[in-house]
Design a protein around this motif. Structure first.
Motif, short mmCIF file in Angstrom:
data_model
loop_
_atom_site.label_atom_id
_atom_site.label_comp_id
_atom_site.label_asym_id
_atom_site.label_seq_id
_atom_site.Cartn_x
_atom_site.Cartn_y
_atom_site.Cartn_z
N TYR A 192 13.39 -112.74 -12.08
CA TYR A 192 15.08 -114.08 -12.08
C TYR A 192 15.73 -114.00 -12.99
N TRP B 193 12.29 -123.61 -17.07
CA TRP B 193 12.95 -122.47 -16.30
C TRP B 193 13.95 -121.77 -17.08
N GLN C 288 16.61 -127.83 -15.81
CA GLN C 288 15.84 -127.40 -13.89
C GLN C 288 17.67 -127.52 -13.38
N LEU D 263 18.65 -125.37 -7.95
CA LEU D 263 18.42 -123.94 -6.97
C LEU D 263 19.49 -123.29 -6.55
N GLU E 135 9.36 -116.56 -3.35
CA GLU E 135 8.86 -118.11 -4.11
C GLU E 135 10.45 -118.70 -3.00
N SER F 233 9.66 -122.64 -2.69
CA SER F 233 9.79 -123.81 -3.02
C SER F 233 9.47 -123.42 -4.69
N ARG F 234 9.49 -124.63 -5.65
CA ARG F 234 9.40 -124.30 -6.65
C ARG F 234 8.93 -126.34 -7.24
N SER G 32 1.40 -127.40 -12.95
CA SER G 32 2.20 -127.86 -12.32
C SER G 32 2.08 -129.12 -11.88
N ASP H 272 5.35 -131.05 -12.92
CA ASP H 272 6.55 -131.10 -12.20
C ASP H 272 7.31 -132.44 -11.46
N ASP I 292 4.64 -120.37 -4.31
CA ASP I 292 4.91 -121.83 -3.95
C ASP I 292 3.53 -122.51 -3.71
N ARG I 293 3.67 -123.74 -4.29
CA ARG I 293 2.55 -124.29 -5.12
C ARG I 293 1.85 -124.82 -3.76
#
Ligand code: B12
Ligand code: SF4
Length: 529
Positions: free
Chosen positions: A47, A140, A167, A170, A193, A195-196, A207, A210, A240-241
């Protein structure tokens, strides 16, 4: 596509292109990290690289694997005389990266060291690596690293050490998938990924900070998946979580893979256990054996403990979904449990293990609670007399309900369970071994194995079979020929080819099974038999 080459010191060096490296042999920026194993290609660094704009041409990614020697890594990193080195710092590499940064600062104090990643994003003030580094980017780094590099290189370095990554939307972040080299695609996991972030608040998890989950533009993401697939990527791991939160998105992604099924495809997702809408189930049910893996966090079934750690989980739904996955799908189901949570004692943990075992997941990963930097679980430390290792991985050593000696027993239980329960090598032998209460029986075996060998690592497979044979016959009173036949059949179908001492007396009759690794790792293949 970026060029990749491997050096003897287990580094993977990547630049924008062979031509660019030749024209400008001295990159201004090196991005580096130590991955847990070679197969894990760092998505975070990719990234950062993808968002460097014009500076990308003067940047190399140099990845190492845990265990590499600090002096060798330093030599490798300094070979191109970079102006800036950025390190991705995680719980698994913070100690080695700290030693590496200390060495670099001694040899090349003018090189600007920037550290970022989850391990340095919280409680940074108490960390030696942050003291040594010139800048620490928290959170990030996608855009913040590029902005910092531009300032440093134009002679306008910010005076402050700590820089909040922020943040950004995206949509402003460039997706990193073009940074995967052909070698990455052929030999390593391709992390992706959609989603974050995570909307849940489980207090042991980073997480939980978040507050919500943000989705990448689905069309753009699907186009990236398509490009990766066209380049030959077949082993995809979603970071993705909560992959299954939005059924429409989840099923679109699953359909993508269903349309491209072949015998090499393997896709891994992390899912919340109590949410599996019918639309997702319909897609999941169509995947053939060996192509789909779910990592399911149960963590604890104890509702009082769930409430204490702010984990919202509908146990009945979770149970029904796990049952459905095992009965109606071919997905490999890997479930996480955590030992040592505040308010949970050994009995409760054991009941939870048995409850989960009854649902027959392919793998149960017993993890020991860790107090990750920045996580709210810290609020329970005093009340529950939680004592944590002050060094990574910050594992809990004892609580008011689990004494240190018992915690050690669980640590060994987890290790041996991985070797025996999860490995898929002892499928037949597990029936007599776990007869009654799987938890109590396996704890008994675990205590015996440790008393007998004083080892938790470096036990050769043949020795392990011999020990299980001894336990079944001497401790559980199982007839030697029955134990030998059971274990011989397991040994042979695990693909092993040696001779075990008990097999001399009780020659195996089971036909030899062929080891298949086509769809990924051996262990996964063993679960399919
Ligand atoms: C893949 C993964 C692994 C892989 C290893 C990957 C590797 N490269 O070697 C495996 C499966 C081995 C693993 C294991 C573990 N993991 Co893990 N893992 C992840 C996971 C799912 C994805 C990481 C990722 O690619 N994220 C996507 C990228 C975009 O995010 P990122 O890496 O955070 O990078 C961003 C920033 O951090 C920052 N950044 C990163 N590097 C740099 C560098 C610079 C210079 C800058 C400025 C910024 C910067 O910018 C990036 C872009 O925004 C994360 C969860 C998640 N979804 O992030 C957990 C996570 C990283 N793991 C975690 C943990 C706790 C573990 C374990 C301890 C779990 C356990 N068993 O108990 C083990 C430890 C392993 C060991 N050997 O000791 C924690 C990290 C805690 C920490 N302080 O580091 C996470 C965040 C999960 C969580 N929510 O709690 N893990
Ligand atoms: S454990 Fe899973 S559901 Fe809970 S906060 Fe972490 S990622 Fe979200």
């Amino acid at each position: 596509m970026p060029k990749t080459c491997c050096s003897k010191s287990r580094a993977v060096i990547r630049g924008p292109s062979a031509a660019a490296v030749r024209i400008r042999p001295m990159p201004l920026i090196v991005l580096s990290t130590l991955n847990a194993r070679y197969v894990h290609a760092s998505l975070g660094l990719r990234y950062l690289a993808a968002n460097l704009g014009k500076l990308r041409a003067d940047t190399q990614i140099v990845e190492f694997v845990l265990g590499a020697r600090a002096a060798d890594m330093a030599e490798q990193l300094l070979r191109e005389t970079p102006r800036i080195i950025g390190f991705g710092v995680y719980i698994w590499n913070v100690e080695e990266t700290t030693r590496l940064v200390a060495l670099l600062k001694a040899i090349a104090p003018d090189v600007v060291i920037v550290v970022g990643g989850p391990e340095v994003s919280h409680e940074s003030e108490s960390q030696r690596i942050c003291e040594l580094a010139d800048h620490v980017v928290t959170g990030w780094g996608d855009l913040a690293f590029a902005a910092l590099c531009r300032r440093v290189l134009s002679g306008d370095a910010p005076p402050e050490k700590l820089i909040a990554g922020g943040q950004p939307p995206l949509s402003t972040i460039r997706m990193p998938y073009g940074e995967f080299s052909d070698e990455d695609i052929a030999r390593r996991f391709v992390y992706v990924e959609a989603s974050r972030g995570c909307p849940f608040k489980c207090e042991f998890c980073l997480s939980s900070l978040d507050k919500t989950a943000w989705a990448f533009d689905l069309e753009a993401f699907m186009a990236e998946l398509e490009r990766l697939h066209a380049r030959g990527a077949r082993h995809f791991r979603f970071v993705d979580r909560t992959f299954n939160l939005k059924a429409a998105v989840g099923s679109r992604i699953l359909e993508f893979f269903l349309e491209r099924l072949d015998d090499k495809l393997f896709v891994h997702f992390e899912v919340v256990p109590d949410h599996l809408p019918d639309r997702l189930k319909a897609a999941i049910a169509r995947f053939p054996p060996g192509s789909l893996q779910f990592e399911v966090g149960i963590q604890t079934w104890n509702e009082a403990v769930q409430a204490l750690i702010s984990r919202k989980q509908d146990n009945a739904k979770a149970e029904a979904n796990l049952e459905w996955l095992r009965a109606e799908s071919n997905a490999l189901v890997h479930v996480d449990l955590i030992a040592g949570l505040p308010g949970e004692d050994l009995e409760s943990f054991g009941r939870g293990f048995d409850r989960l075992h009854a649902l027959a997941p392919h793998e149960i990963q017993v993890g020991i609670l860790k107090r990750l930097r920045g996580t709210p679980i810290a609020r329970h430390t005093e009340r529950f007399e939680m004592r944590y290792n002050s060094d990574p991985p910050y594992n809990v050593l004892q609580t008011d309900r689990i004494a240190f000696a018992d915690m050690q027993r669980i640590v060994r239980f987890a290790r041996y369970w991985d070797m025996i329960g999860n490995s898929g090598r002892f499928r037949r032998a597990l029936t007599p071994l776990l007869d009654g209460s799987p938890y109590a029986q396996f704890m008994r075996f675990s205590d015996w194995l440790y008393a007998t060998t004083a080892k938790t690592h470096e036990i050769a497979l043949e020795r392990l079979f011999e020990h299980v044979y001894l336990f079944l016959t001497r401790e559980l009173g199982i007839a030697p020929d029955v134990a030998a036949a059971t274990l011989a059949a397991d040994y042979e179908s695990s693909g092993a080819r040696g001779r075990l001492s008990f097999m001399q007396q009780h020659p195996p009759r089971a036909p030899r099974a062929r080891a298949s690794t086509e769809r990924g790792e051996l262990r996964q293949a063993r679960h399919l038999r």
